[in-house]
Design a protein around this motif. Sequence first.
Motif, mmCIF file in Angstrom:
data_model
loop_
_atom_site.group_PDB
_atom_site.id
_atom_site.type_symbol
_atom_site.label_atom_id
_atom_site.label_comp_id
_atom_site.label_asym_id
_atom_site.label_seq_id
_atom_site.Cartn_x
_atom_site.Cartn_y
_atom_site.Cartn_z
ATOM 1 N N GLN A 116 0.834 -1.193 0.000
ATOM 2 C CA GLN A 116 0.000 0.000 0.000
ATOM 3 C C GLN A 116 0.876 1.253 0.000
ATOM 4 O O GLN A 116 2.052 1.205 0.358
ATOM 5 C CB GLN A 116 -0.906 0.027 1.245
ATOM 6 C CG GLN A 116 -2.015 -1.007 1.242
ATOM 7 C CD GLN A 116 -2.822 -0.961 2.535
ATOM 8 O OE1 GLN A 116 -2.251 -0.822 3.625
ATOM 9 N NE2 GLN A 116 -4.132 -1.073 2.421
ATOM 10 N N TRP A 117 0.253 2.355 -0.353
ATOM 11 C CA TRP A 117 0.895 3.658 -0.240
ATOM 12 C C TRP A 117 0.533 4.304 1.089
ATOM 13 O O TRP A 117 -0.645 4.354 1.456
ATOM 14 C CB TRP A 117 0.452 4.573 -1.390
ATOM 15 C CG TRP A 117 1.078 4.214 -2.700
ATOM 16 C CD1 TRP A 117 0.535 3.469 -3.703
ATOM 17 C CD2 TRP A 117 2.393 4.586 -3.141
ATOM 18 N NE1 TRP A 117 1.422 3.339 -4.744
ATOM 19 C CE2 TRP A 117 2.572 4.028 -4.428
ATOM 20 C CE3 TRP A 117 3.421 5.336 -2.578
ATOM 21 C CZ2 TRP A 117 3.745 4.188 -5.161
ATOM 22 C CZ3 TRP A 117 4.598 5.510 -3.312
ATOM 23 C CH2 TRP A 117 4.752 4.936 -4.578
ATOM 24 N N GLN A 118 1.547 4.771 1.801
ATOM 25 C CA GLN A 118 1.348 5.519 3.038
ATOM 26 C C GLN A 118 1.600 6.992 2.712
ATOM 27 O O GLN A 118 2.706 7.368 2.320
ATOM 28 C CB GLN A 118 2.307 5.035 4.136
ATOM 29 C CG GLN A 118 2.271 3.530 4.400
ATOM 30 C CD GLN A 118 0.937 3.065 4.964
ATOM 31 O OE1 GLN A 118 0.175 3.856 5.542
ATOM 32 N NE2 GLN A 118 0.633 1.774 4.793
ATOM 33 N N VAL A 119 0.598 7.806 2.888
ATOM 34 C CA VAL A 119 0.636 9.180 2.406
ATOM 35 C C VAL A 119 0.392 10.174 3.538
ATOM 36 O O VAL A 119 -0.511 9.969 4.366
ATOM 37 C CB VAL A 119 -0.425 9.397 1.303
ATOM 38 C CG1 VAL A 119 -0.387 10.825 0.785
ATOM 39 C CG2 VAL A 119 -0.211 8.405 0.157
ATOM 40 N N ARG A 120 1.194 11.223 3.551
ATOM 41 C CA ARG A 120 0.975 12.331 4.483
ATOM 42 C C ARG A 120 0.534 13.554 3.694
ATOM 43 O O ARG A 120 1.120 13.892 2.672
ATOM 44 C CB ARG A 120 2.248 12.653 5.259
ATOM 45 C CG ARG A 120 2.033 13.713 6.358
ATOM 46 C CD ARG A 120 3.305 14.006 7.112
ATOM 47 N NE ARG A 120 4.249 14.761 6.299
ATOM 48 C CZ ARG A 120 5.519 14.435 6.141
ATOM 49 N NH1 ARG A 120 6.009 13.352 6.710
ATOM 50 N NH2 ARG A 120 6.321 15.188 5.389
ATOM 51 N N LEU A 121 -0.521 14.207 4.189
ATOM 52 C CA LEU A 121 -1.058 15.378 3.517
ATOM 53 C C LEU A 121 -0.703 16.655 4.272
ATOM 54 O O LEU A 121 -0.302 16.612 5.436
ATOM 55 C CB LEU A 121 -2.578 15.254 3.378
ATOM 56 C CG LEU A 121 -3.076 14.003 2.639
ATOM 57 C CD1 LEU A 121 -4.597 13.958 2.629
ATOM 58 C CD2 LEU A 121 -2.536 13.981 1.205
ATOM 59 N N SER A 122 -0.868 17.786 3.606
ATOM 60 C CA SER A 122 -0.432 19.063 4.171
ATOM 61 C C SER A 122 -1.256 19.516 5.363
ATOM 62 O O SER A 122 -0.825 20.382 6.123
ATOM 63 C CB SER A 122 -0.479 20.147 3.090
ATOM 64 O OG SER A 122 -1.798 20.287 2.580
ATOM 65 N N ASP A 123 -2.440 18.943 5.545
ATOM 66 C CA ASP A 123 -3.253 19.312 6.711
ATOM 67 C C ASP A 123 -2.941 18.459 7.934
ATOM 68 O O ASP A 123 -3.629 18.536 8.951
ATOM 69 C CB ASP A 123 -4.747 19.220 6.379
ATOM 70 C CG ASP A 123 -5.194 17.806 6.011
ATOM 71 O OD1 ASP A 123 -4.322 16.900 5.941
ATOM 72 O OD2 ASP A 123 -6.398 17.605 5.778
ATOM 73 N N GLY A 124 -1.896 17.629 7.817
ATOM 74 C CA GLY A 124 -1.482 16.789 8.935
ATOM 75 C C GLY A 124 -2.116 15.419 8.951
ATOM 76 O O GLY A 124 -1.709 14.550 9.734
ATOM 77 N N SER A 125 -3.095 15.175 8.105
ATOM 78 C CA SER A 125 -3.758 13.874 8.085
ATOM 79 C C SER A 125 -2.935 12.885 7.263
ATOM 80 O O SER A 125 -2.028 13.255 6.513
ATOM 81 C CB SER A 125 -5.169 13.997 7.505
ATOM 82 O OG SER A 125 -5.108 14.419 6.153
ATOM 83 N N GLU A 126 -3.264 11.601 7.417
ATOM 84 C CA GLU A 126 -2.591 10.549 6.676
ATOM 85 C C GLU A 126 -3.605 9.706 5.919
ATOM 86 O O GLU A 126 -4.759 9.572 6.337
ATOM 87 C CB GLU A 126 -1.766 9.672 7.623
ATOM 88 C CG GLU A 126 -0.615 10.423 8.278
ATOM 89 C CD GLU A 126 0.261 9.532 9.147
ATOM 90 O OE1 GLU A 126 -0.176 8.389 9.437
ATOM 91 O OE2 GLU A 126 1.350 9.974 9.524
ATOM 92 N N VAL A 127 -3.154 9.155 4.812
ATOM 93 C CA VAL A 127 -4.010 8.316 3.983
ATOM 94 C C VAL A 127 -3.255 7.050 3.629
ATOM 95 O O VAL A 127 -2.069 7.102 3.276
ATOM 96 C CB VAL A 127 -4.434 9.036 2.686
ATOM 97 C CG1 VAL A 127 -5.282 8.125 1.805
ATOM 98 C CG2 VAL A 127 -5.200 10.322 2.993
ATOM 99 N N THR A 128 -3.924 5.925 3.727
ATOM 100 C CA THR A 128 -3.397 4.659 3.229
ATOM 101 C C THR A 128 -4.192 4.299 1.981
ATOM 102 O O THR A 128 -5.424 4.275 2.019
ATOM 103 C CB THR A 128 -3.548 3.554 4.288
ATOM 104 O OG1 THR A 128 -2.787 3.903 5.445
ATOM 105 C CG2 THR A 128 -3.056 2.223 3.760
ATOM 106 N N ALA A 129 -3.492 4.042 0.892
ATOM 107 C CA ALA A 129 -4.181 3.788 -0.373
ATOM 108 C C ALA A 129 -3.541 2.626 -1.112
ATOM 109 O O ALA A 129 -2.322 2.445 -1.079
ATOM 110 C CB ALA A 129 -4.151 5.032 -1.251
#
Length: 500
Positions: A116-129
């Motif tokens: 999976q992709w582990q992603v960090r966004l500029s608002d501080g949240s994280e996404v796993t995709a």
Amino acid sequence: MTTTTVKHLVVGAGFAGLGMAVKLDEDNESDFLVVEKGSDVGGTWRANDYPGAACDVPSQLYSYSFTPNPDWSMSFSPQPEIQAYIRRVADESGVLDRFRFEVALEKAVWDDDAQQWQVRLSDGSEVTATNLISGAGGLSEPRLPDIDGIEGFQGEVFHSARWNHDIDLTGKRVAVIGTGASAIQIVPELQKVVGHLDVYQRTAPYVIPRNDRRYTGFEKLAFRHLPLVQKAYRTAIYWGRELYVPGFTLEPKLAWPAKQMALTNLARGIKDPELRAKVTPDYEIGCKRILISNTYYPALASDNVEVVTDGISKITGDAVVTSDGVERPIDVLVVATGFFTTEQPIAEAITGRTGATLAETWRDTGMVAYKGTTVHGFPNLFQIVGPNTGLGHSSMVFVIESQIAYIRDAIRTMEREGYASVEPRPDVQDAWNDDLQRRLKKTVWNTGGCASWYLDDEGRNTTLWPRTTFTFRRLLARFDVASYDVTASSPTPSKKKVSA
């Protein structure tokens, strides 16, 4: 810190990201999230709202094939109409509930254990995709010129893609750096209102007439109620544009009629022989992007405009100083120097299977991908408008739709066959790019005697597609899983690499 898990993470909400979202939803792939660093959909057309902004591809080609627009007012669309069209598609598609605006991708790392992709966004949240789909585009990050003293300029300074509409330019002394596609639209608009305008030209462009016209009420009525009429317009324009390809890719002499058209346009617009000589190109037509305008040359010939071809040595607090020592005072500096087209800024933020970022992977080779869409070492990463997918003759929306179709088929294949990840084989990717570069060597973009944003610092053309668009669509008509290394899904943490 919140963590969201989605099947598909799409980056960007321009034509590419929005089109991908619409088609994912159509395929019942509703588990997706689109993140957009801007405040609205539109991408390039949201950001580039400078005076005079308009498309240089005919309106009928510059829309999704699955959502034609019967409301174009002109044969070449102005920016507000394109943005309104994209906004309407977004509103009517029912996908905006899965869009997050003013949020940028800061870091994406492939987790090979989790597949999976582990992603960090500029608002501080994280996404796993599972899948990371980049629609960030090549015209998304403005390139500022490296000029001594520009940081110390005391007046207003802004890039064409970050236009400051709060500044009243009436009667001001203004400088425009650049003579590319944006500049030739901006200059005629500024010339009407400013006190004095300096246009700094490094290389003269070829500018052919803008054969634009307003659609009649009858035509718009036919577009709305007789869809086949609009389709016929679109088809005729499409094939007419494809006739340009040999002049770019096989024999520059075939572009002789376009060259004569540009030189006639120049002669009609500028009578002064000294100025005309200044703005006459000295390279093969097509080597740089061919521009269209009926008003650029007359604007340059106006009494309140000066074309400056001497190099800029520095910028002071209130002036531009050229290499001949001349100092030209200004109040406002407009930078129309293009974008990071050969160095995708998002590549710095994406880390693949080996621990290297996309930017590091491309450092020695330049931007490379398989079919402009997937990259070895970066499983489940799909790019729309990736390396060597740009065009010199037709609509990028056609390319975007071709890539979306390829990605959709990849997703269907993964689900049908039970693949956790797909990654193009290195030999296949190398063969694809070797063939591209072999074809590009003989094109006018590489041999025409100019420096352009098509080429990277090493002289490699990593931006343009050197064949017809229908060939591109045919080559991406289906996901060719045999060209990929795949990893089978497993209920256990172990993975099994299989050959497709």
